[in-house]
Design a protein around this motif. Structure first.
Motif, PDB file in Angstrom:
ATOM      1  N   GLN A 198     -37.081  39.324  -1.098  1.00 12.44           N
ATOM      2  CA  GLN A 198     -36.432  38.840   0.133  1.00 12.44           C
ATOM      3  C   GLN A 198     -37.467  38.365   1.137  1.00 12.44           C
ATOM      4  OE1 GLN A 198     -33.394  38.181   0.717  1.00 12.44           O
ATOM      5  NE2 GLN A 198     -32.164  39.377  -0.711  1.00 12.44           N
ATOM      6  N   ILE A 208     -19.210  41.192   0.907  1.00 13.09           N
ATOM      7  CA  ILE A 208     -20.518  41.676   0.461  1.00 13.09           C
ATOM      8  C   ILE A 208     -20.595  42.045  -1.032  1.00 13.09           C
ATOM      9  CG2 ILE A 208     -22.124  43.624   0.750  1.00 13.09           C
ATOM     10  CD1 ILE A 208     -21.774  43.278   3.764  1.00 13.09           C
ATOM     11  N   MET A 218     -20.972  39.087  -3.279  1.00 11.49           N
ATOM     12  CA  MET A 218     -22.264  38.400  -3.138  1.00 11.49           C
ATOM     13  C   MET A 218     -23.364  39.160  -3.873  1.00 11.49           C
ATOM     14  SD  MET A 218     -21.890  37.583   0.908  1.00 11.49           S
ATOM     15  CE  MET A 218     -23.440  36.758   1.107  1.00 11.49           C
ATOM     16  N   ALA A 219     -23.376  40.495  -3.694  1.00 13.24           N
ATOM     17  CA  ALA A 219     -24.411  41.310  -4.336  1.00 13.24           C
ATOM     18  C   ALA A 219     -24.314  41.170  -5.855  1.00 13.24           C
ATOM     19  CB  ALA A 219     -24.250  42.776  -3.919  1.00 13.24           C
ATOM     20  N   LYS A 260     -28.999  44.857  -3.540  1.00  8.34           N
ATOM     21  CA  LYS A 260     -28.434  43.709  -2.821  1.00  8.34           C
ATOM     22  C   LYS A 260     -27.306  44.162  -1.881  1.00  8.34           C
ATOM     23  CE  LYS A 260     -29.918  40.551  -6.430  1.00  8.34           C
ATOM     24  NZ  LYS A 260     -31.154  41.298  -6.539  1.00  8.34           N
ATOM     25  N   TRP A 280     -29.094  45.226   1.102  1.00 10.05           N
ATOM     26  CA  TRP A 280     -29.577  44.071   1.872  1.00 10.05           C
ATOM     27  C   TRP A 280     -28.442  43.474   2.711  1.00 10.05           C
ATOM     28  CZ3 TRP A 280     -33.314  41.274   3.895  1.00 10.05           C
ATOM     29  CH2 TRP A 280     -33.087  39.934   4.208  1.00 10.05           C
ATOM     30  N   TYR A 281     -27.296  43.230   2.081  1.00 12.66           N
ATOM     31  CA  TYR A 281     -26.218  42.545   2.806  1.00 12.66           C
ATOM     32  C   TYR A 281     -25.554  43.442   3.853  1.00 12.66           C
ATOM     33  CZ  TYR A 281     -26.780  38.325   0.138  1.00 12.66           C
ATOM     34  OH  TYR A 281     -27.305  37.172  -0.394  1.00 12.66           O
ATOM     35  N   LEU A 284     -27.894  43.290   6.601  1.00 16.29           N
ATOM     36  CA  LEU A 284     -27.800  41.997   7.288  1.00 16.29           C
ATOM     37  C   LEU A 284     -26.578  41.957   8.214  1.00 16.29           C
ATOM     38  CD1 LEU A 284     -29.011  39.121   7.504  1.00 16.29           C
ATOM     39  CD2 LEU A 284     -27.544  38.448   5.596  1.00 16.29           C
ATOM     40  N   LEU A 305     -24.434  35.906   6.660  1.00 19.92           N
ATOM     41  CA  LEU A 305     -23.803  36.407   5.448  1.00 19.92           C
ATOM     42  C   LEU A 305     -22.793  35.395   4.898  1.00 19.92           C
ATOM     43  CD1 LEU A 305     -23.752  39.599   4.486  1.00 19.92           C
ATOM     44  CD2 LEU A 305     -21.444  39.456   5.311  1.00 19.92           C
ATOM     45  N   ARG A 362     -24.434  32.365   3.333  1.00 20.38           N
ATOM     46  CA  ARG A 362     -24.872  32.627   1.960  1.00 20.38           C
ATOM     47  C   ARG A 362     -23.679  32.720   1.006  1.00 20.38           C
ATOM     48  NH1 ARG A 362     -27.596  31.566  -2.173  1.00 20.38           N
ATOM     49  NH2 ARG A 362     -28.207  33.267  -3.535  1.00 20.38           N
ATOM     50  N   TRP A 363     -22.567  33.324   1.495  1.00 21.53           N
ATOM     51  CA  TRP A 363     -21.363  33.440   0.665  1.00 21.53           C
ATOM     52  C   TRP A 363     -20.900  32.050   0.224  1.00 21.53           C
ATOM     53  CZ3 TRP A 363     -16.425  31.569   0.653  1.00 21.53           C
ATOM     54  CH2 TRP A 363     -15.506  32.201  -0.191  1.00 21.53           C
TER      55      TRP A 363
END
Lengths: 222, 307
Positions: free
Chosen positions: B24, B123, B126-127, B217, B220-221, B224, B247, B250-251
């Motif tokens: 990251q 989330i 995404m992870a 991940k 991380w999210y 975030l 977020l 990125r999604w």
């Protein structure tokens, strides 16, 4: 809730002015351009999925980003603040009123909202009765289902997140249900109306009296 | 053999320090370490079981029993099981959870402010999607809200249920997850709609390593989500959050939903409601659907199926 209700006073109020005045305010700051005039008839949002927008009421431009706002209720525009045309308005500033003509059912609901404990939606989401409450409603009908503070009565569903909603009002029976499963409810809009079990006959009296009175009024073409 | 045995909080910390954090740091801002610190509670306690009925039920039981013993529930506790016997998806749909997959529940105390809480369901998808990309399944994509698909079939599903602890009235989000990894057979009703990672790749995957990547991940999210909340509070002191959360940005990169023609419904399998084209995803995560007659619907809740 008082046992004594002055029916004549309540009904008189709706006879003399069978409208609900819906205040329309600026949702955010920006320069305003009105799209209706005083006296304009406006349509509400409609369509099977409530996807056809209502009549455009005004446009607010902020940072070169114009946004149109449409009517969420039908009626006639009144008290339009035409002096604001082309000027900068603050969020929450009153812009106009829509005089919405009330139907018999709306009048009954409106009176009931004054006498029932209204439990509002905590967030804009879709709502469902919890499994236990739903099965009791299916067996006996909602007016036989009593709720008390702390009961998990409704599930709020938002973005695949299902959260139990706990009742925090007066103990009583579910008299009115204002939401439809699967249809979004705005934050603060009523979900259910609850009344103490011993007040149910009084509520029924209100409904019967308004219905009879309104039917009589319609018969006479008033 | 229990493939999940190597999954401990210490192993996760080590994985984050050795692999996820440097990764990251290369791609993200100098705040990377702060973000990982904010999300560090995810997986701070990991309990692995050979089998359970339902991980969500075990999580509820865990919260109740901890309260009964006057012990605080560790925020970010994870319940993992090698297999689940009574697993189900939303609306009591069938969810097959035999050995070979990653099945579990993450317990999160509800410490999020409303505009940020709303993005929480994005989330896990995404992870999972990023972990799949790293494993070589670059075709993985997210279908709104958080279904992870490989070649149109569901590889992973997530659901979040609220729970209020009976004694102290603390609100929790129970994030349930089911990832098809090495399990390569499905019951007939899921055969055409589900897929495992090993089926897609044509080789088995290292479950514990994949799980560490997925959990790192998640850290991380969630970090975030909290970092942006912190920044927004510092900037504005609260009020209305109208920005596009990093977020969500990125999604959108990981999802193939926008532009697709879809069938929408609250329970789209039992009660499909209408067809429309996905025009956009709003800053609060809502789906903006364009109808054929030129009108638009905004849906904050429900499901879609691609047509």
């Amino acid at each position: 809730m008082s046992d004594e209700i002055d029916f004549d006073e309540i009904l008189g109020k709706y006879h003399s002015d069978p409208y609900e005045d819906v205040e329309i305010c600026a949702e955010h700051t920006g320069k305003i351009r009105f799209l209706v005039e005083d006296g304009s008839s406006v349509e509400s949002v409609r369509g099977e999925w409530k996807h056809i927008p209502g009549t455009p009421l005004f446009e607010i431009t902020r940072e070169r980003n114009p946004k149109k706002f449409t009517a969420m209720t039908n009626g006639v525009v009144a008290s339009l603040r035409s002096e604001l045309e082309g000027r900068f308005v603050e969020a929450g500033e009153k812009l106009m009123v829509i005089r919405h003509p009330l139907k018999k059912k709306e009048i009954i609901e409106s009176i009931l909202k004054e006498v029932l404990y209204i439990f509002p939606a905590p967030e804009r989401a879709k709502y469902f009765f919890s499994l236990d409450v739903q099965s009791r409603i299916e067996k006996k009908g909602s007016r036989a289902v009593s709720v008390k503070p702390g009961d998990e009565i409704i599930i709020m569903s938002l973005m695949k997140r299902d959260t139990p909603v706990y009742y925090n009002g007066e103990k009583g029976v579910i008299h009115s249900v204002y939401f439809t499963p699967g249809v979004s409810v705005d934050q603060g809009a009523p979900l259910i109306g609850v009344c103490p079990a011993d007040k149910l006959p009084l509520i029924q009296k209100i409904v019967t009296r308004v219905k009879a009175d309104w039917d009589k009024k319609e018969e006479h073409g008033v | 053999m229990n493939n999940l045995a190597p999954l401990t909080a210490a192993a996760l910390n080590e994985y984050v320090s050795a692999i996820e954090l440097p990764g990251q740091q290369q791609e993200s801002s100098p705040e990377t370490e702060i973000i990982f610190r904010l999300g560090a509670y995810v997986g701070s306690l990991i309990r692995v079981y050979p089998s359970l009925d339902r991980a969500m039920d075990k999580a509820r039981h865990h919260i109740v029993s901890q309260e009964g013993e006057n012990v605080s529930v560790a925020n970010g506790s994870l319940i993992l099981a090698s297999s689940l016997h009574l697993s189900k998806g939303r609306f009591s749909r069938s969810w097959h959870a035999p050995p070979g997959g990653l099945w579990g529940c993450l317990i999160l105390a509800d410490t999020f402010l409303p505009p940020f809480r709303q993005l929480l369901p994005l989330i896990p998808g995404m992870a999972c999607c990023e972990a799949l990309h790293e494993e070589g399944a670059s075709a993985a994509s997210i279908r709104w809200v958080n279904d992870v698909l490989l070649q149109g079939k569901k590889q992973a599903g997530f659901l979040i249920e609220g729970f209020r602890s009976p004694r102290h009235g603390e609100n929790y989000h129970l994030l349930g997850f089911g990832l098809n990894l090495n399990n390569d057979s499905f019951p007939p009703e899921l055969e055409g709609s589900a897929v495992s990672l090993s089926q897609f790749l044509g080789r088995p995957v290292n479950i514990s390593r994949f799980a560490l990547s997925f959990l790192a991940k998640l850290r991380w999210y969630i970090g975030l989500l909290l970092f942006e909340e912190q920044q927004w509070l510092a900037r504005t002191g609260g009020g209305v959050y109208e920005d596009e959360h990093p977020l969500l940005k990125r999604w959108k990169e990981l999802s193939d939903t926008v532009g697709k023609r879809v069938l929408f419904g609250y329970d789209v399998v039992q009660h499909p409601q209408y067809e429309a084209v996905v025009g956009a995803v709003a800053n609060d995560g809502a789906l903006i659907l364009n109808h054929d007659d030129g009108t638009t619907s905004i849906e904050h809740s429900g499901e879609i199926r691609y047509l």
